[in-house]
Motif scaffolding. Structure first.
Motif, PDB file in Angstrom:
ATOM      1  N   ASN B   5       0.718  -1.266   0.081  1.00 46.64           N
ATOM      2  CA  ASN B   5       0.253   0.147   0.053  1.00 46.64           C
ATOM      3  C   ASN B   5       0.905   1.264   0.067  1.00 46.64           C
ATOM      4  N   LEU B   6       0.734   1.899  -1.134  1.00 43.80           N
ATOM      5  CA  LEU B   6       1.393   3.299  -1.314  1.00 43.80           C
ATOM      6  C   LEU B   6       0.382   4.552  -1.412  1.00 43.80           C
ATOM      7  N   SER B   7       0.754   5.555  -0.625  1.00 46.63           N
ATOM      8  CA  SER B   7      -0.399   6.631  -0.861  1.00 46.63           C
ATOM      9  C   SER B   7       0.228   7.897  -1.402  1.00 46.63           C
ATOM     10  N   THR B   8      -0.762   8.747  -1.839  1.00 45.34           N
ATOM     11  CA  THR B   8      -0.228   9.650  -2.667  1.00 45.34           C
ATOM     12  C   THR B   8       0.477  10.805  -1.559  1.00 45.34           C
ATOM     13  N   ARG B   9      -0.041  10.673  -0.581  1.00 46.65           N
ATOM     14  CA  ARG B   9       0.666  11.656   0.663  1.00 46.65           C
ATOM     15  C   ARG B   9       2.148  11.138   0.619  1.00 46.65           C
ATOM     16  N   GLN B  10       2.152   9.824   0.685  1.00 43.34           N
ATOM     17  CA  GLN B  10       3.830   9.321   0.808  1.00 43.34           C
ATOM     18  C   GLN B  10       4.739  10.193  -0.262  1.00 43.34           C
ATOM     19  N   LEU B  11       4.137   9.825  -1.523  1.00 42.42           N
ATOM     20  CA  LEU B  11       4.854  10.287  -2.683  1.00 42.42           C
ATOM     21  C   LEU B  11       5.141  11.819  -2.614  1.00 42.42           C
ATOM     22  N   ARG B  12       3.806  12.531  -2.158  1.00 52.01           N
ATOM     23  CA  ARG B  12       4.227  13.946  -2.036  1.00 52.01           C
ATOM     24  C   ARG B  12       4.958  14.333  -0.995  1.00 52.01           C
ATOM     25  N   ALA B  13       5.049  13.789  -0.020  1.00 50.16           N
ATOM     26  CA  ALA B  13       6.313  13.769   1.051  1.00 50.16           C
ATOM     27  C   ALA B  13       7.415  13.745   0.592  1.00 50.16           C
ATOM     28  N   PHE B  14       7.714  12.679  -0.261  1.00 51.74           N
ATOM     29  CA  PHE B  14       9.028  12.270  -0.809  1.00 51.74           C
ATOM     30  C   PHE B  14       9.211  13.590  -1.862  1.00 51.74           C
ATOM     31  N   LEU B  15       8.360  13.710  -2.605  1.00 47.29           N
ATOM     32  CA  LEU B  15       8.785  14.883  -3.510  1.00 47.29           C
ATOM     33  C   LEU B  15       9.230  16.261  -2.948  1.00 47.29           C
ATOM     34  N   ALA B  16       8.320  16.595  -1.944  1.00 45.88           N
ATOM     35  CA  ALA B  16       8.610  17.759  -1.006  1.00 45.88           C
ATOM     36  C   ALA B  16      10.009  17.755  -0.585  1.00 45.88           C
ATOM     37  N   LEU B  17      10.439  16.572   0.026  1.00 49.58           N
ATOM     38  CA  LEU B  17      11.645  16.483   0.917  1.00 49.58           C
ATOM     39  C   LEU B  17      12.783  16.381  -0.064  1.00 49.58           C
ATOM     40  N   ALA B  18      12.654  15.998  -1.370  1.00 50.92           N
ATOM     41  CA  ALA B  18      13.517  15.881  -2.550  1.00 50.92           C
ATOM     42  C   ALA B  18      13.831  17.159  -3.083  1.00 50.92           C
ATOM     43  N   GLU B  19      12.808  17.872  -3.143  1.00 51.54           N
ATOM     44  CA  GLU B  19      13.111  19.383  -3.546  1.00 51.54           C
ATOM     45  C   GLU B  19      13.639  20.229  -2.442  1.00 51.54           C
ATOM     46  N   GLN B  34       6.595  18.434  11.892  1.00 50.61           N
ATOM     47  CA  GLN B  34       7.881  17.766  11.345  1.00 50.61           C
ATOM     48  C   GLN B  34       8.093  16.318  11.793  1.00 50.61           C
ATOM     49  N   PRO B  35       7.915  15.693  13.076  1.00 52.49           N
ATOM     50  CA  PRO B  35       7.796  14.419  13.340  1.00 52.49           C
ATOM     51  C   PRO B  35       6.874  13.687  12.617  1.00 52.49           C
ATOM     52  N   ALA B  36       5.623  14.008  12.547  1.00 58.52           N
ATOM     53  CA  ALA B  36       4.680  13.184  11.616  1.00 58.52           C
ATOM     54  C   ALA B  36       5.406  13.227  10.170  1.00 58.52           C
ATOM     55  N   PHE B  37       5.866  14.206   9.670  1.00 63.93           N
ATOM     56  CA  PHE B  37       6.288  14.192   8.372  1.00 63.93           C
ATOM     57  C   PHE B  37       7.520  13.369   8.255  1.00 63.93           C
ATOM     58  N   SER B  38       8.303  13.238   9.433  1.00 62.63           N
ATOM     59  CA  SER B  38       9.586  12.353   9.390  1.00 62.63           C
ATOM     60  C   SER B  38       8.850  10.945   9.458  1.00 62.63           C
ATOM     61  N   SER B  43       8.039   5.596   6.602  1.00 58.64           N
ATOM     62  CA  SER B  43       7.141   4.824   6.309  1.00 58.64           C
ATOM     63  C   SER B  43       7.240   4.267   4.605  1.00 58.64           C
ATOM     64  N   LEU B  44       7.522   5.316   3.925  1.00 59.67           N
ATOM     65  CA  LEU B  44       7.805   4.946   2.304  1.00 59.67           C
ATOM     66  C   LEU B  44       9.013   4.117   2.377  1.00 59.67           C
ATOM     67  N   GLU B  45      10.072   4.810   3.027  1.00 57.38           N
ATOM     68  CA  GLU B  45      11.348   3.835   2.828  1.00 57.38           C
ATOM     69  C   GLU B  45      11.120   2.516   3.380  1.00 57.38           C
ATOM     70  N   GLU B  46      10.430   2.306   4.345  1.00 59.68           N
ATOM     71  CA  GLU B  46      10.153   0.987   4.792  1.00 59.68           C
ATOM     72  C   GLU B  46       9.338   0.139   3.800  1.00 59.68           C
ATOM     73  N   ALA B  47       8.429   0.683   3.149  1.00 58.33           N
ATOM     74  CA  ALA B  47       7.501   0.045   2.306  1.00 58.33           C
ATOM     75  C   ALA B  47       8.279  -0.389   1.093  1.00 58.33           C
TER      76      ALA B  47
END
Lengths: 301, 301
Positions: B5-19, B34-38, B43-47
């Motif tokens: 299960n992946l959510s768009t929130r995870q991907l959006r978080a990834f993209l925001a952090l990458a940028e 910030q901790p929730a974001f962390s 969770s994405l990395e673990e998935a």
DNA sequence: CACACTTACGATATTCGTAAGGATT
DNA sequence: AATCCTTACGAATATCGTAAGTGTG
């Protein structure tokens, strides 16, 4: 409104229901209880703001909007799964690419066997090797064109993370009929009197050697680039040479003799060097660790 | 494993952090602490099973795997958002397509104004109109080529959902100088004596008329397809005719007279007909409801 | 010591499965 | 009566934000 959260589970539920036209069966496929599945579908419909299925107790059918969603959803889920699978392949090292920059002396003798072993274990990982001198090796890593380097210099800088791979003693190589081939105690200064075939001035061997011999100078007769050339010259008696232990494989022929120096200065250290600000890719780390595990051993004789 | 299960929130978080290369700033952009974001990034990395960012207290950088993920993730999120936006457009009726099958008598007189109003309100929705006789209208809907039909038959079958749109009285049309133009009490059987310009046998008008006149027969002189042709013929005195009230707009000229019949049998009912097993698309429902709201009124005189 | 990410933790939301409800055949 | 979807509800799980912890310049 713009911050919509959709999950792949929702899309998978949608696709399962679109295909099976039954909440009960689709719920089974998704490993959910039927009410939980029902709620999942409803959550997708609410998120999109449109009813996707016409359902009564007997039939489940896609609405016009549902039919519109079906194909893009299928593609999206497939893309997602492709992405996850690709990442999984990399984690499992069924895929990936490692680029190593290494000194020619390592590239020719030690690396081939190591690469072969790595390829056997990780057949899907592409390997690239740049065999060039230390400074250029570091340039390649700095530019991101190589994952890490095998170099003879261990730069002390916050830019780099270095690790000693091995130490490599220098050996005299000469013809069997040369005076030094049988001289009892071999010393560096003995080299001064004989015609010498050198590597290029930038090579680590030469720098160590000149430092150890200082202030004496060697009787350089030739300065070449390639190991094979050196070997041919020495075999023909053009001169003698000194090479690192790891290149001795090139000189194992009946007409030649090689003898180690015991002087500490006539030892070079091979470092694994990588950028401090980047972690290694999974595949690169794997190769890196294999290198440490299969450290080259410098010959003692 | 396959049920990721992946959510768009995870991907959006990834993209925001990458940028932004900062958990704090990226968390702000995602409206998260910030901790929730962390935790979301973790969770994405673990998935995915792979570390995506190298982070220490000072710097955040993509790993090799993270860089690999960046572009596909960006595309995937864009696709997701496109899909949601498209669905939103349809819900808001900024987009879509409605296909209506309607009797020619409605298509010419009443529909143009209604379509014009619908287009003004929903400029992004494409409209399609098939003007053909009742049976073919139903065929089009059955085949899914039209969303619903305006027909003169209200089929009683579980296949269809029907709704009465309006009733439409039939009118005699003749020249002002014709005997029937001034006859006191107009009756159906009066038609029998005069040359008659008919619509094709399949038309609803003709079927009603022949049933009402039975067993008498009409003095058919011509049988034509198009309303305009009928009008021309009647105007030239070739014969008289009977048309539904909704087509009278075609006969509003000084030389012609039209008079309603009061007989119940000389009334046709216009039905809205749609498939029972399918709901209407959002755009189709919108037009459907507009039609009910703007019901045509059959003229009384 | 100031800054930035991580960990800890209690509160809140979501999601789950079981069980009951309702509609249709 | 049997089947299938929905609703109800308590329990398990996930996620959130605040606050404390940790490492680095």
């Amino acid at each position: 409104m713009g911050q919509m959260n959709l999950s792949t589970r929702q899309l998978r539920a949608f696709l399962a229901l679109a295909e099976l036209r039954s909440f009960t069966r689709a719920a089974n496929r998704c490993h959910l209880s039927q009410p939980a599945f029902s709620a999942l579908v409803r959550s997708l419909e609410e998120a999109l703001g449109a009813r996707l299925f016409d359902r009564d107790t007997r039939n489940v059918e896609l609405t016009a909007e549902g039919r519109l969603l079906e194909e893009p959803a299928r593609r999206l889920v497939a893309d997602f799964e492709g992405l996850v699978a690709d990442m999984g392949d990399r984690v499992a090292r069924r895929k990936g690419r490692v680029s190593v920059a290494a000194l020619p002396s390592l590239a020719a003798g030690w690396l081939p066997g190591l690469f072969a072993e790595f390829r056997r274990t990780n057949p899907g990982v592409d390997l690239a090797l740049h065999d060039t001198l230390s400074d250029q090796c570091l340039d390649l890593v700095r530019a991101g064109r190589a994952d890490f380097a095998l170099a003879a210099t261990g730069p002390e800088s916050p830019e780099w993370t270095t690790e000693v791979l091995c130490r490599d003693r220098f050996h005299l190589v000469c013809r069997r009929d040369h005076p030094l081939a049988t001289k009892a105690a071999l010393r560096v200064k003995d080299l001064a009197g004989y015609p010498f075939v050198h590597f290029s001035r930038a090579s680590s061997v030469r720098q160590h050697l000149e430092a150890a011999l200082h202030p004496q100078q060697m009787a350089t007769v030739l300065e070449v680039e390639h190991l094979t050339t050196v070997m041919g010259m020495v075999e023909e008696g053009v001169g003698i040479t000194v090479v690192p232990g790891l290149t001795l494989f090139e000189f194992e022929r009946g007409s030649l003799v090689h003898r180690p120096f015991n002087l500490a200065g006539l030892t070079r250290t091979i470092y694994l060097v990588r950028r401090a600000d980047r972690s290694l890719s999974i595949a690169a780390r794997s190769l890196y660790e294999l290198m440490i595990e299969r450290k080259p051993v410098s010959r003692r004789n």
